[in-house]
Design a protein around this motif. Structure first.
Motif, mmCIF file in Angstrom:
data_model
loop_
_atom_site.group_PDB
_atom_site.id
_atom_site.type_symbol
_atom_site.label_atom_id
_atom_site.label_comp_id
_atom_site.label_asym_id
_atom_site.label_seq_id
_atom_site.Cartn_x
_atom_site.Cartn_y
_atom_site.Cartn_z
ATOM 1 N N ALA A 92 0.822 -1.207 0.000
ATOM 2 C CA ALA A 92 0.000 0.000 0.000
ATOM 3 C C ALA A 92 0.858 1.261 0.000
ATOM 4 C CB ALA A 92 -0.926 -0.001 1.217
ATOM 5 N N LEU A 93 1.932 1.248 0.778
ATOM 6 C CA LEU A 93 2.823 2.408 0.819
ATOM 7 C C LEU A 93 3.503 2.624 -0.534
ATOM 8 C CD1 LEU A 93 4.419 1.926 4.343
ATOM 9 C CD2 LEU A 93 2.921 3.802 3.643
ATOM 10 N N THR A 95 2.247 1.750 -3.438
ATOM 11 C CA THR A 95 1.201 2.258 -4.329
ATOM 12 C C THR A 95 0.969 3.746 -4.096
ATOM 13 O OG1 THR A 95 0.101 0.113 -4.449
ATOM 14 C CG2 THR A 95 -1.228 2.049 -4.971
ATOM 15 N N ASP A 96 0.915 4.150 -2.833
ATOM 16 C CA ASP A 96 0.703 5.563 -2.504
ATOM 17 C C ASP A 96 1.809 6.446 -3.072
ATOM 18 O OD1 ASP A 96 -1.582 4.884 -1.145
ATOM 19 O OD2 ASP A 96 -0.692 5.023 0.857
ATOM 20 N N ALA A 97 3.022 5.876 -3.187
ATOM 21 C CA ALA A 97 4.162 6.629 -3.721
ATOM 22 C C ALA A 97 4.275 6.499 -5.239
ATOM 23 C CB ALA A 97 5.450 6.147 -3.056
ATOM 24 N N ALA A 148 9.566 5.550 0.604
ATOM 25 C CA ALA A 148 8.141 5.216 0.655
ATOM 26 C C ALA A 148 7.812 4.323 1.839
ATOM 27 C CB ALA A 148 7.722 4.533 -0.646
#
Length: 260
Positions: A92-93, A95-97, A148
Motif C-alpha cells: 500500500a505504501l 502504491t501511494d508513492a 516510501a
C-alpha cells in the motif's frame, strides 16, 4: 522514537560460520536496539526482478543459492514466518508513492537475507517480508522506494538493505590475511561514507562518475542498491552513522550503516 533503518554487508555465504569482528558485531546487534522489532522488511541483492516484488508467504523456505561451501551450509535453515498484514502495508505504501509492486507467494529467503538474519536474530521468530531489487532503476528511484517505506519505522518495523558497498568477486584475494587491505576499496568506502554522513544525495547518486575506483568497487550495482534503499528509509531524519567497517580477502568490504 522510530527504529532506524540499516544496511548490512552480507559478505560471502560462509559469513554465518565465520568468527571475526564483523560477525561478532552482528551477533550483538539486537541488544543495541531500543526495542524488539515487530517485523522486518529486507531487501536482498540476490533477488532481482523488473517489478518490485513483495513476499507474501506463511513460512519461508531457505534457498541455498551457492556452491562449493562446507556441507554444514546446505543443512542450515531459517524458517522465519511471513506477515500478510505487513506485506499489505508495504504494498500500500508503494502504491501511494506511485511505485508498482507485485506479490510473490512462493520465494524463500536467499543467502543475502537469511545469512544476515541468522546472525542478527538466530531464533527466526520475527516476521519477515522479503523484497527484491531492480538494477534498471536510477539511484534516485532506489532511494524513493526506501523513502516510501520509512513510515513503517514508526510501527517498530526494521528495514534492512543487505548487499555490499565494495563487492567485486574478481578482485578478491582468497589467500590475503585479515590485515591486508588494498588501498582502492578503502578510498571508495571513504568517499561513500562522506556522502552518507553529509546526506549528500546529489553526489552519492552520481558515484559512478564522481567516486574514485567506482567501476572497480561496484562492477554491477545489485549489491550497492540496498544501501540506497536503506538510506531512503531514513529520509525523515537524514542522519547516517557507520557502525562497523572491516575487510575480507583484501578487497571485500564488510560494513554496517544506521539511518535515523
Amino acid at each position: 522514537m522510530s527504529l532506524p533503518a540499516y544496511f548490512f554487508a552480507h559478505g560471502a555465504p560462509s559469513l554465518v560460520l565465520e568468527d571475526h569482528g564483523y560477525t561478532r558485531f552482528l551477533k550483538d546487534f539486537a541488544q543495541t536496539l531500543p526495542r524488539r522489532p515487530k517485523g522486518i522488511v529486507i531487501f536482498s541483492a540476490h533477488w532481482e526482478a523488473p517489478v518490485q516484488q513483495v513476499c507474501l508467504v506463511d513460512t519461508y523456505d531457505t534457498i541455498h543459492d551457492f556452491y562449493g561451501f562446507p556441507e554444514e551450509m546446505y543443512q542450515m535453515t531459517y524458517p522465519a514466518p511471513g506477515d500478510a498484514a505487513l506485506s499489505g502495508k508495504v504494498a500500500a505504501l508503494l502504491t501511494d508513492a506511485g511505485i508498482t509492486s507485485e506479490r510473490d507467494t512462493e520465494r524463500g529467503l536467499d543467502h543475502g537475507a537469511w545469512a544476515v538474519l541468522k546472525l542478527l536474530f538466530p531464533e527466526a521468530d520475527i516476521p519477515v517480508v522479503a523484497m527484491s531489487v531492480n538494477r534498471a532503476l536510477s539511484n534516485g528511484q532506489q532511494y524513493e522506494i526506501g523513502k516510501a517505506l520509512g513510515e513503517l519505522r514508526k510501527q517498530d518495523v526494521l528495514i534492512i538493505g543487505s548487499g555490499g558497498i565494495v563487492h567485486n568477486l574478481r578482485q578478491i584475494h582468497w589467500n590475503a590475511g585479515p590485515d591486508h587491505v588494498e588501498a582502492w576499496p578503502r578510498e571508495f568506502d571513504a568517499w561513500i561514507a562522506r556522502r552518507l554522513e553529509n546526506w549528500n544525495t546529489d553526489e552519492l547518486f552520481r558515484y559512478r562518475e564522481l567516486a574514485p575506483f567506482a567501476a572497480q568497487s561496484v562492477p554491477t550495482s545489485e549489491h550497492f542498491i540496498p544501501l540506497l534503499l536503506a538510506m531512503g528509509a531514513g529520509d525523515a531524519g537524514r542522519k547516517a552513522r557507520r557502525l562497523h567497517q572491516s575487510y575480507q580477502w583484501g578487497t571485500l568490504s564488510l560494513s554496517a550503516w544506521e539511518f535515523q
